[in-house]
Design an enzyme around this catalytic site. Structure first.
Site, PDB file in Angstrom:
ATOM      1  CB  SER B 164      95.640 -34.979  95.847  1.00  0.00           C
ATOM      2  OG  SER B 164      96.965 -35.436  95.738  1.00  0.00           O
ATOM      3  CE1 TYR B 176      94.871 -37.436  90.582  1.00  0.00           C
ATOM      4  CE2 TYR B 176      96.529 -36.337  91.917  1.00  0.00           C
ATOM      5  CZ  TYR B 176      95.450 -37.181  91.811  1.00  0.00           C
ATOM      6  OH  TYR B 176      94.939 -37.771  92.935  1.00  0.00           O
TER       7      TYR B 176
END
Lengths: 263, 263
Positions: B164, B176
């Protein structure tokens, strides 16, 4: 023109001189909590801050580590036992710190506790090998921080997280590099969040040092190779394992030499 | 002089044209295993590769996800149920893939399965919140890779890991960003290790997309705030929570708009 440049240079050096002569006041009233004080960086830091007069709260994994540290330091330094993988142990240590610091809060939290992993390719390892390192180096560090933050906020203190140069470059396989990359991510978002509270967050990114993190690393490398699947052994070959062992040994010798040089 | 420059330019465009007309041959004999095909990127990729004739082996978390995907694709596409946090489930999926690909090996492994976390400061969360994300996005991805690598090596294939942009910049708190930083570390060391075997490792670093990873994120944000300690609630204040909710809503709307624009 030259005069302006000279004035600018003098101004720069004056600013620098002023900044560098700033020292922290009232060290003897400040509390610093350090994890992983049994050996290595944590142990060194606890001893050094103790000689400067800071009130050091040292967390060790073993009773022997705590006893040895107590013998080598002043009566100011206090120790407790802490396993950063256990939330219960962290909660107990937090209560202990809370009682020790009283209304003053915690001026410094140093998240130093960590474990290493041998220099192996990823494929020789299992999920558990990765998990064991991440549980200490990343999740343990996060859990300690979350517990201690209210005390750090009260003192408008600082958090110092032990990352690594391996948190920027993934030199070898296993959980160590991912865990340190994770520490970089956590520390960076935390740093920005805590600015409004006057709390600073810093990271330290050491290179290779011969601390006890590298203990038994050759034996662990051998047991990892022995446990690898036959498919992996066939693909990489005995020669690759010998090379890994050689590199591990060389790296260790280099680090030990460096330690002697830097005192 | 100008003639040399023109020749160089023509040569550059010729090289580019040649490179871009290269296409992978015999797509119908190649197997690609994709995790997290219930929705989002994994689902889209499974459908697209299926229309190109590739033999897609799709892993879904839910039976409904698998059934819906089967209905929307050709008879070539196969599905299985996989929970990447369970080593037993991964071992079963590996056996299934082994049987499906036979001697051909696995030409592509796409580690796409992942979960998101709401936009909150770290201090609102508990260790479990971090752990739950890291267990899927990082440890799950590693475990699937370790199991599938012998099959990928046989086909001299490629591994594609879903990282990401948040694996490079930690924009907000929670598990995350650390999990995606960890994916970057793991993928980079793996990439170098597998070069001698002719296996390529790539990462994808998407920006914000309105996939189901953001599902129920506003509700989850609210429940996190409700569970936060009174100390945290006092320090951050109700206003901060409202701001977080606003930013979450805006970000989601922006992502949904973008999705409409990019089709």
């Amino acid at each position: 023109m030259w005069l302006y440049l000279l004035a600018l240079l003098v101004f720069y050096f004056l600013c620098r001189w002023y900044r560098e002569r700033q020292t922290v006041k009232n060290l003897t009233e400040k509390y610093v909590f350090i994890t992983g004080c049994d050996s290595g960086f944590g142990n060194q830091l606890a001893r050094q801050l103790d000689t400067r007069g800071i009130r050091v709260l040292s967390a060790c994994l073993t009773q022997k580590g705590a006893d040895d540290l107590k013998k080598a330091t002043s009566g100011r330094l206090k120790t407790t036992i802490l396993d950063v993988t256990s939330t219960e142990s962290i909660a107990a240590a937090t209560e202990w710190v809370k009682e020790s610091v009283g209304d003053k809060g915690l001026w410094g939290l140093v998240n130093n506790a960590g474990v290493g992993s041998p220099l192996t390719p990823n494929e020789w390892l299992t999920k558990e090998d990765f998990e064991n390192v991440i549980r200490v180096n990343l999740l343990g560090l996060i859990d300690v921080t979350l517990h201690m933050l209210p005390l750090v906020r009260r003192a408008r203190g600082r958090v110092v997280n032990m990352a690594s140069m391996l948190g920027r470059l993934a030199f070898f396989g296993g959980g160590y590099c991912p865990s340190k990359y994770g520490v970089e991510a956590f520390s960076d978002s935390l740093r920005r969040e805590l600015i409004p509270f006057g709390v600073q967050v810093s990271i330290i990114e050491p290179g290779g040092f011969a601390t006890s993190i590298g203990q038994n690393i050759k034996e662990r490398l051998k047991s990892i190779w022995n446990q690898a699947s036959s498919d992996v052994k066939e693909a990489y070959g005995q020669q690759c394992f010998e090379k890994c062992r050689e590199v591990t040994q060389d790296t260790h010798l280099q680090m030990e030499k460096k330690m002697v040089c830097t005192g």
